[in-house]
Design an enzyme around this catalytic site. Structure first.
Site, PDB file in Angstrom:
ATOM      1  N   GLU A  33       1.796   7.514  -6.191  1.00 11.48           N
ATOM      2  CA  GLU A  33       2.175   6.401  -7.055  1.00 11.48           C
ATOM      3  C   GLU A  33       1.116   6.070  -8.103  1.00 11.48           C
ATOM      4  O   GLU A  33       1.430   5.855  -9.273  1.00 11.48           O
ATOM      5  CB  GLU A  33       2.502   5.164  -6.206  1.00 11.48           C
ATOM      6  CG  GLU A  33       3.724   5.327  -5.325  1.00 11.48           C
ATOM      7  CD  GLU A  33       5.004   5.616  -6.097  1.00 11.48           C
ATOM      8  OE1 GLU A  33       5.014   5.497  -7.335  1.00 11.48           O
ATOM      9  OE2 GLU A  33       6.001   5.980  -5.451  1.00 11.48           O
TER      10      GLU A  33
ATOM     11  N   ALA B 174      13.407   2.010  -8.836  1.00 18.22           N
ATOM     12  CA  ALA B 174      14.045   3.328  -8.864  1.00 18.22           C
ATOM     13  C   ALA B 174      13.431   4.171  -7.758  1.00 18.22           C
ATOM     14  O   ALA B 174      12.396   3.820  -7.189  1.00 18.22           O
ATOM     15  CB  ALA B 174      13.854   4.002 -10.222  1.00 18.22           C
ATOM     16  N   MET B 175      14.077   5.311  -7.487  1.00 20.53           N
ATOM     17  CA  MET B 175      13.632   6.185  -6.402  1.00 20.53           C
ATOM     18  C   MET B 175      13.740   7.631  -6.834  1.00 20.53           C
ATOM     19  O   MET B 175      14.766   8.060  -7.361  1.00 20.53           O
ATOM     20  CB  MET B 175      14.496   5.931  -5.160  1.00 20.53           C
ATOM     21  CG  MET B 175      14.123   6.782  -3.976  1.00 20.53           C
ATOM     22  SD  MET B 175      12.437   6.463  -3.433  1.00 20.53           S
ATOM     23  CE  MET B 175      11.943   8.115  -2.976  1.00 20.53           C
ATOM     24  N   GLU B 176      12.652   8.402  -6.590  1.00 24.03           N
ATOM     25  CA  GLU B 176      12.505   9.736  -7.163  1.00 24.03           C
ATOM     26  C   GLU B 176      13.084  10.853  -6.320  1.00 24.03           C
ATOM     27  O   GLU B 176      12.656  12.007  -6.449  1.00 24.03           O
ATOM     28  CB  GLU B 176      11.019  10.028  -7.399  1.00 24.03           C
ATOM     29  CG  GLU B 176      10.184  10.260  -6.129  1.00 24.03           C
ATOM     30  CD  GLU B 176       9.501   9.006  -5.609  1.00 24.03           C
ATOM     31  OE1 GLU B 176       8.522   9.131  -4.847  1.00 24.03           O
ATOM     32  OE2 GLU B 176       9.937   7.904  -5.968  1.00 24.03           O
ATOM     33  N   ASN B 177      14.069  10.592  -5.466  1.00 25.88           N
ATOM     34  CA  ASN B 177      14.637  11.636  -4.618  1.00 25.88           C
ATOM     35  C   ASN B 177      14.801  12.948  -5.390  1.00 25.88           C
ATOM     36  O   ASN B 177      15.269  12.956  -6.523  1.00 25.88           O
ATOM     37  CB  ASN B 177      16.013  11.211  -4.102  1.00 25.88           C
ATOM     38  CG  ASN B 177      16.053   9.768  -3.690  1.00 25.88           C
ATOM     39  OD1 ASN B 177      15.436   9.370  -2.723  1.00 25.88           O
ATOM     40  ND2 ASN B 177      16.764   8.959  -4.459  1.00 25.88           N
TER      41      ASN B 177
ATOM     42  N   GLU C  95      12.979   5.818   1.134  1.00 29.22           N
ATOM     43  CA  GLU C  95      11.543   5.529   1.102  1.00 29.22           C
ATOM     44  C   GLU C  95      11.342   4.054   1.421  1.00 29.22           C
ATOM     45  O   GLU C  95      12.024   3.204   0.845  1.00 29.22           O
ATOM     46  CB  GLU C  95      10.946   5.842  -0.279  1.00 29.22           C
ATOM     47  CG  GLU C  95       9.433   5.736  -0.265  1.00 29.22           C
ATOM     48  CD  GLU C  95       8.786   6.165  -1.587  1.00 29.22           C
ATOM     49  OE1 GLU C  95       7.560   6.074  -1.689  1.00 29.22           O
ATOM     50  OE2 GLU C  95       9.510   6.583  -2.507  1.00 29.22           O
TER      51      GLU C  95
ATOM     52  N   HIS D  33       8.631   7.850 -15.292  1.00 27.35           N
ATOM     53  CA  HIS D  33       7.880   7.755 -14.031  1.00 27.35           C
ATOM     54  C   HIS D  33       8.592   8.539 -12.920  1.00 27.35           C
ATOM     55  O   HIS D  33       7.963   9.345 -12.220  1.00 27.35           O
ATOM     56  CB  HIS D  33       7.739   6.284 -13.641  1.00 27.35           C
ATOM     57  CG  HIS D  33       7.023   6.048 -12.351  1.00 27.35           C
ATOM     58  ND1 HIS D  33       5.715   5.628 -12.287  1.00 27.35           N
ATOM     59  CD2 HIS D  33       7.428   6.164 -11.059  1.00 27.35           C
ATOM     60  CE1 HIS D  33       5.351   5.510 -11.028  1.00 27.35           C
ATOM     61  NE2 HIS D  33       6.382   5.832 -10.256  1.00 27.35           N
ATOM     62  N   GLU D  34       9.879   8.278 -12.753  1.00 25.00           N
ATOM     63  CA  GLU D  34      10.590   8.940 -11.652  1.00 25.00           C
ATOM     64  C   GLU D  34      10.706  10.439 -11.892  1.00 25.00           C
ATOM     65  O   GLU D  34      10.635  11.230 -10.946  1.00 25.00           O
ATOM     66  CB  GLU D  34      11.969   8.311 -11.462  1.00 25.00           C
ATOM     67  CG  GLU D  34      11.947   6.820 -11.181  1.00 25.00           C
ATOM     68  CD  GLU D  34      11.028   6.416 -10.048  1.00 25.00           C
ATOM     69  OE1 GLU D  34      10.839   7.210  -9.104  1.00 25.00           O
ATOM     70  OE2 GLU D  34      10.478   5.298 -10.097  1.00 25.00           O
TER      71      GLU D  34
END
Length: 887
Positions: free
Chosen positions: A325, A267-270, A126, A302-303
């Site tokens: 978001e 962080a990243m929500e993959n 992202e 959140h993620e």
């Protein structure tokens, strides 16, 4: 000056893709410098697309090995390989495309796409990182089912992960391991993830509301295996909360999180495989502060919440970024309020908004919650999209109520599951579910700027009426010279002379109206001027307005000092008690700045000191709330309250107030500190609201005592630093010592580093405390620290903790009159742009308000920006931020 100008992307020019992808099969043969990626995808032409429409794929920094369509090679005469595109002509209506590329993960310093750091292969896709892995339509409205095969040396890479569930795992005759992951849910390319390396596993499980068992797996570097318990507990809380609060159940058999040290984002929500900056996973009482524990709980939640608000339902295009978001930040805020102190968490929300988003709204990069143009999408991961976007959802919740909001969310999930949608789709779901017209409310998505609302009141004791008149203004912002009034929900109460809320009865309102006579009600502003007349009030009430900060506006109540002091002591809304204290403190500091300018002696008003004393000596109050109420506004927010920023005036006045509070209230502060410290003595660390509040208030007392410089305060700071059993208390002592002369501060810094030099996240704190310390040689000290063996420009956390902290949080040093701070930051932006443009662009922030300073500083900041712009090879990221700052 850059001559090859980057293209501006416009929302108005959005067009659906000519081809969709239903499935993609990825194979990775992992090698640090020559990873080979084979991507096999099924493409189908979209209805309405021209029969001769070429296939346009995104790609950047790739070595193209081969192309095949339906198994047949595609020759160079049928495609054009451009700088960031691959255009293939003469493709059929439906076909299978196989593209083989080669990439260099170890040489990828930008940390986008697939990169290798500390021996770990990791992805960050992202917003547009997937194009650095293979040629593909790298846009959120192309959603496909992914099957990923990872091939690697099982000795070097014992853990190999991707999205979804593992469906095959074998070792071939060549000794290489092949593991296959399959994700059953269609997703855009930005949600793809791959991680491979030597990682330790922290494992647990969760039983969903329907009785399914989900394996929870948290992967970290082996040295961090003892710092995972809090993150895992936070994840389980989030899974349970989302089932109850939103009716959302997790949908895969496995949920995985990986923590890495080198990561551009938090962080990243993959889908099914979140990748985290280790800052938001690793915690142990002696290495992480209360703030770290709170941040981990919030970011893990959140993620996870993105699984539904971002993954199952995603954005049609990047202009709709707040669709996922802003909504997910609001969901995170609700979760945190339910699991931590609701009052304190709301105050923290507003602190962040005012420190980051309000300046953004007032500056050259102001943009709506849903922007209408961008050059580099990475620059739009902004406080406006995230934090103001969350405030928009909160206003919707306030306006329509909890039950209606839940009906709207249920319809949104039902209607759009598996789709890429828009902000209009979200608002329409709430309107349709509740038979509402939310057209005017949508202005919050398309108009930039922070509304300013002034309040006039008039009490008529004979008639028993109390008039409250709101006047709303919204200043022009870049590209939007004329604005329409916003819909502003103002939660309000009227406080009587005895400190109790009074019934609120509007003139000409039926006695059985829904809010008639309520002790709190929502007043809705929708015009430039709105007046409310309240009845049956023979004595003048004190209005408590914008309770809970019910709208992201600047509110000028024009309250008298006495009213502010009254609200500090009596308002039943904890946010507004804090707000009254902040407003009073801002007012006092502004008067002191005026005294400095006029050459008058500085005196702390007796009334302010008395209000302060009453608050710290009131044992009935929550310590956490007291700590917030008595924390002075930061220098950055004080700067936002001035039309022309007075750097020296703000610093001098604020330091004077801190010093005078510490000096004049020394006995009370010492007594309170000693009592709070004794309450914690011998107790094991616990991240729970009461204990966090006690530590927070104790450290605030210590900070005021340290500012006064008295022996008793400094002795306590040294003792706290030396004997602390948790990082919150140790850092509380270190922060006081950091502002003292070198003979006190340097031994503490040396001892801290010697103890924690093998803990990267603690070393980040060591850099940050020094970068933000008030010292005359601040910049020289930062330059010295950049030569320290522990500093690395390749690690985003380290850059943020030293360079970013100095520029954003040390105004005395950064804005020094000689302008060296500006030259320093420009140098670092240029150096970073060559290796990590995203991080470089974020460092431009402190320059964006250059027009708000005195003429000399304006000239120096502008010169620094122009020097950055003169670079010929400037990235899109930095180019956009600098050009908008100069415009």
């Amino acid at each position: 000056m850059k001559t090859d100008l980057p293209k501006t992307i416009l929302l108005a020019e959005y067009a659906p893709p000519a081809y969709q992808v239903s499935t993609i099969d990825l194979e990775f043969r992992l090698d640090p410098h020559a990873t080979r990626v084979t991507a096999t995808s099924r493409f189908d032409r979209m209805a309405g697309a021209a029969a001769d429409a070429p296939l346009v794929l995104d790609g950047a920094g790739l070595r193209l090995v081969s192309i095949m369509i339906d198994g047949a090679p595609v020759g160079p005469d049928r495609y054009d390989q451009q700088e960031e595109r691959l255009v293939i002509r003469g493709v059929p209506a439906g076909f299978v495309l196989t593209v083989i590329t080669e990439i260099d993960p170890a040489g990828n310093t930008a940390l986008e796409g697939l990169y290798q750091s500390n021996g770990i292969f990791c992805t960050q896709c992202e917003a547009e990182g997937f194009r650095k892995i293979t040629y593909f339509p790298d846009r959120p409205d192309v959603m496909a089912r992914y099957r990923t095969t990872i091939i690697g040396d099982p000795v070097v890479l014992p853990v190999m992960l991707s999205n979804g569930n593992p469906v095959a795992d074998e070792t071939g005759p060549d000794g290489l391991r092949r593991i296959v992951w399959e994700d059953p849910f269609p997703k855009p390319s930005y949600l793809f993830a791959l991680v491979a390396g030597d990682l330790a596993l922290h494992e647990d499980s969760f039983t969903t509301i329907s009785g399914r068992s989900v394996a929870l797996r948290l992967y970290v570097e082996p040295r961090n295996a003892d710092k995972c318990a809090h993150a895992m507990a936070s994840l389980k809380k989030a899974l349970a909360w989302d089932e109850t609060a939103y009716g959302r159940e997790y949908d895969l058999d496995i949920y995985m999180i990986v923590a890495v040290d080198d990561f551009n984002m938090g962080a990243m929500e993959n889908k099914g495989l979140n990748v985290f900056n280790s800052k938001y996973i690793l915690a142990r009482p002696d290495t992480a502060t209360d703030a770290d524990y709170a941040g981990i709980e919030a970011v893990v939640a959140h993620e996870y919440f993105h699984n539904w608000t971002g993954n199952r339902i995603t954005c049609r295009d990047w202009f709709q970024l707040s669709l996922k978001e802003g909504l997910t930040v609001f969901r995170e805020q609700q979760f945190v309020a339910d699991h931590q102190s609701a009052a304190v968490s709301r105050i923290h929300d507003v602190r962040v908004l005012r420190a980051a988003q309000f300046p953004e709204d007032a500056g050259p990069t102001a943009h709506p919650v849903r922007p209408d143009s961008y050059i580099e999408i990475s620059n739009f991961y902004t406080s406006t999209v995230y934090n103001k976007g969350a405030e928009v959802i909160r206003m919707l919740h306030t306006l329509i109520g909890e039950d209606a909001y839940r009906r709207g969310m249920d319809l949104y999930f039902q209607r759009h599951d598996g789709q890429a949608v828009t902000c209009e789709d979200f608002i329409r779901a709430h309107a349709d579910a509740n038979d509402l017209d939310l057209g005017d409310f949508f202005r919050w998505y398309v108009q930039a700027g922070t509304p300013e609302v002034s309040v006039d009141t008039r009490h008529d004791p004979d008639a028993g009426t109390f008039d409250v008149t709101f006047t709303q203004t919204l200043a022009p912002t870049p590209g939007q010279p004329v604005k329409q009034p916003m819909v502003v929900p103002v939660r309000a109460a009227l406080i009587g002379p005895d400190g109790a809320p009074l019934p609120m009865m509007l003139a000409n309102e039926p006695a059985d109206a829904p809010q008639a006579g309520a002790l709190e009600r929502v007043l809705v502003l929708s015009d430039r001027v709105t007046r409310f007349t309240f009845m049956q009030l023979p004595e003048r009430p004190v209005p408590s307005l914008l309770r809970g900060f019910s709208a992201p506006v600047k509110l000028d109540t024009r309250a008298e000092d006495a009213d502010l002091a009254f609200l500090m002591g009596h308002d039943d809304d904890p946010f507004n008690r804090w707000e009254a204290a902040q407003t009073y403190a801002i007012r006092v500091i502004h008067r002191l700045i005026a005294d400095i300018g006029a050459g008058r002696p500085l005196v702390l008003p007796l009334e302010f000191r008395e209000a302060f004393t009453r608050t710290i000596t009131d044992d009935a109050l929550d310590p956490a709330l007291v700590a917030e109420a008595l924390t002075l506004p930061g220098e950055s927010y004080l700067a936002e309250t001035m039309s022309r920023i007075d750097v020296e005036g703000i610093t001098t006045a604020r330091q004077f107030v801190r010093r005078e509070i510490g000096r004049s209230l020394e006995p009370q502060l010492i007594a309170l500190f000693d009592r709070l410290e004794a309450a914690e003595a011998g107790q094991p660390y616990a991240f729970e609201t009461a204990a966090v509040g006690r530590r927070s208030l104790a450290n605030l007392c210590l900070a005021y005592l340290g500012a006064a410089g008295g022996a008793a305060g400094l002795e306590r700071a040294e003792r706290r630093f030396a004997t602390a059993t948790n990082m919150t208390d140790a850092l509380g002592g270190l922060l006081v010592l950091a502002d003292q002369p070198g003979e006190l501060s340097q031994p503490a810094f040396d001892a801290f580093y010697d103890r924690w030099k093998d803990e990267p996240l603690v070393v980040d704190k060591w850099f940050m405390v020094q970068a933000t310390a008030s010292r005359p040689d601040a910049l020289d000290h930062v330059l010295t620290l950049m030569e320290h063996p522990a500093f690395s420009m390749r690690n985003p956390n380290r850059v943020r903790s030293l360079i970013g902290a100095f520029a954003a949080s040390n105004p005395q040093g950064f804005h020094a009159a000689d302008g060296r701070g500006y030259e320093f930051l420009a140098d670092q932006i240029v150096a970073l742009d060559a290796m990590n443009p995203q991080i470089a662009a974020r460092l431009v922030g402190p320059f964006k308000r250059w027009r708000r300073y005195d003429d000399r500083r304006q000239g120096m900041m502008r010169a620094a920006l122009e020097r950055i712009m003169s670079r010929k090879s400037l990235s899109r990221d930095v180019y956009e931020m600098v050009t908008k700052s100069l415009a």
